[in-house]
Scaffold this motif. Structure first.
Motif, short mmCIF file in Angstrom:
data_model
loop_
_atom_site.label_atom_id
_atom_site.label_comp_id
_atom_site.label_asym_id
_atom_site.label_seq_id
_atom_site.Cartn_x
_atom_site.Cartn_y
_atom_site.Cartn_z
N PRO A 212 -1.50 2.62 -18.43
CA PRO A 212 -2.26 3.49 -19.68
C PRO A 212 -2.97 4.43 -18.80
CG PRO A 212 -2.36 1.32 -20.13
CD PRO A 212 -1.67 1.55 -18.75
N GLY A 213 -3.98 4.33 -17.34
CA GLY A 213 -4.63 5.32 -16.80
C GLY A 213 -4.60 5.32 -15.53
N ASN A 214 -5.19 5.64 -15.11
CA ASN A 214 -5.42 5.64 -13.47
C ASN A 214 -6.61 4.56 -12.82
OD1 ASN A 214 -4.37 8.00 -13.18
ND2 ASN A 214 -5.90 9.56 -12.68
N LEU A 215 -6.79 4.11 -14.34
CA LEU A 215 -8.17 2.64 -13.79
C LEU A 215 -7.25 1.22 -13.77
CD1 LEU A 215 -10.91 1.46 -13.02
CD2 LEU A 215 -11.23 2.08 -15.25
N THR A 216 -6.54 1.62 -14.87
CA THR A 216 -5.47 0.52 -14.87
C THR A 216 -4.40 0.09 -13.71
OG1 THR A 216 -5.02 0.12 -17.52
CG2 THR A 216 -4.05 -0.65 -16.39
N PHE A 217 -3.88 1.22 -13.43
CA PHE A 217 -3.22 1.13 -12.07
C PHE A 217 -4.31 0.35 -10.94
CE2 PHE A 217 -1.61 3.76 -7.80
CZ PHE A 217 -1.08 3.08 -7.65
N GLU B 154 -6.89 -1.68 -11.24
CA GLU B 154 -7.41 -2.44 -11.18
C GLU B 154 -5.82 -3.93 -10.49
OE1 GLU B 154 -8.24 -2.27 -15.37
OE2 GLU B 154 -10.62 -1.75 -15.04
N ASP B 155 -4.97 -2.80 -10.81
CA ASP B 155 -3.47 -3.75 -11.21
C ASP B 155 -3.97 -3.96 -9.53
OD1 ASP B 155 -1.53 -5.09 -11.98
OD2 ASP B 155 -0.34 -3.56 -11.09
N VAL B 156 -3.78 -2.89 -8.12
CA VAL B 156 -3.32 -3.16 -7.15
C VAL B 156 -4.95 -3.95 -6.66
CG1 VAL B 156 -3.53 -1.43 -5.27
CG2 VAL B 156 -2.66 -0.52 -6.66
N LEU B 157 -5.83 -3.89 -7.02
CA LEU B 157 -6.84 -4.23 -6.52
C LEU B 157 -7.09 -6.37 -7.31
CD1 LEU B 157 -10.26 -1.78 -6.73
CD2 LEU B 157 -8.98 -2.94 -5.05
N GLU B 158 -6.54 -6.03 -7.89
CA GLU B 158 -5.93 -7.23 -8.72
C GLU B 158 -5.46 -8.38 -7.51
OE1 GLU B 158 -5.46 -7.90 -12.80
OE2 GLU B 158 -7.29 -7.66 -13.34
N ARG B 159 -4.10 -7.32 -7.25
CA ARG B 159 -3.37 -8.08 -6.72
C ARG B 159 -3.34 -8.56 -5.25
NH1 ARG B 159 1.59 -8.29 -9.70
NH2 ARG B 159 1.74 -7.42 -11.73
N GLY B 160 -4.47 -7.78 -4.43
CA GLY B 160 -4.93 -7.71 -3.37
C GLY B 160 -4.09 -8.65 -2.15
N ARG B 161 -2.97 -8.40 -2.50
CA ARG B 161 -1.96 -9.06 -1.30
C ARG B 161 -1.97 -7.27 -0.33
NH1 ARG B 161 1.68 -10.54 -5.31
NH2 ARG B 161 2.80 -8.69 -4.33
N PRO B 162 -1.58 -8.19 1.07
CA PRO B 162 -1.47 -6.72 2.28
C PRO B 162 -0.05 -6.72 1.86
CG PRO B 162 -2.12 -8.96 3.06
CD PRO B 162 -1.73 -9.21 2.03
N VAL B 163 0.26 -5.99 2.47
CA VAL B 163 1.57 -4.84 2.65
C VAL B 163 2.30 -5.34 3.31
CG1 VAL B 163 3.27 -3.17 2.49
CG2 VAL B 163 0.91 -3.11 1.54
#
Length: 66
Positions: free
Chosen positions: A50-55, A57-66
């Motif tokens: 729904p917005g940049n912040l949600t995006f 947050e999703d990246v930070l929550e998953r926090g796994r390295p690529v």
């Protein structure tokens, strides 16, 4: 089938953001950079989040390295 495609789009966006933040840093990474790197259209990003912040947050929550 639609769920699998949505998850793949989110995965592409997260991977691109992590790669760019590692190479350019948080402040220097723009939404355009992420979209260009992931080859995802802006409309698709907002369909997934729904917005940049949600995006972010999703990246930070998953926090796994690529």
């Amino acid at each position: 089938m639609a769920y699998a495609k949505s998850e793949e789009t989110r995965k592409q966006l997260r991977k691109a953001m992590r790669r760019l933040m590692r190479s350019k840093g948080y402040r220097a990474t723009t939404l355009k950079d992420i979209l260009d790197e992931s080859k995802v259209a802006k409309g698709s990003l907002y369909h997934q989040y729904p917005g940049n912040l949600t995006f972010v947050e999703d990246v930070l929550e998953r926090g796994r390295p690529v």
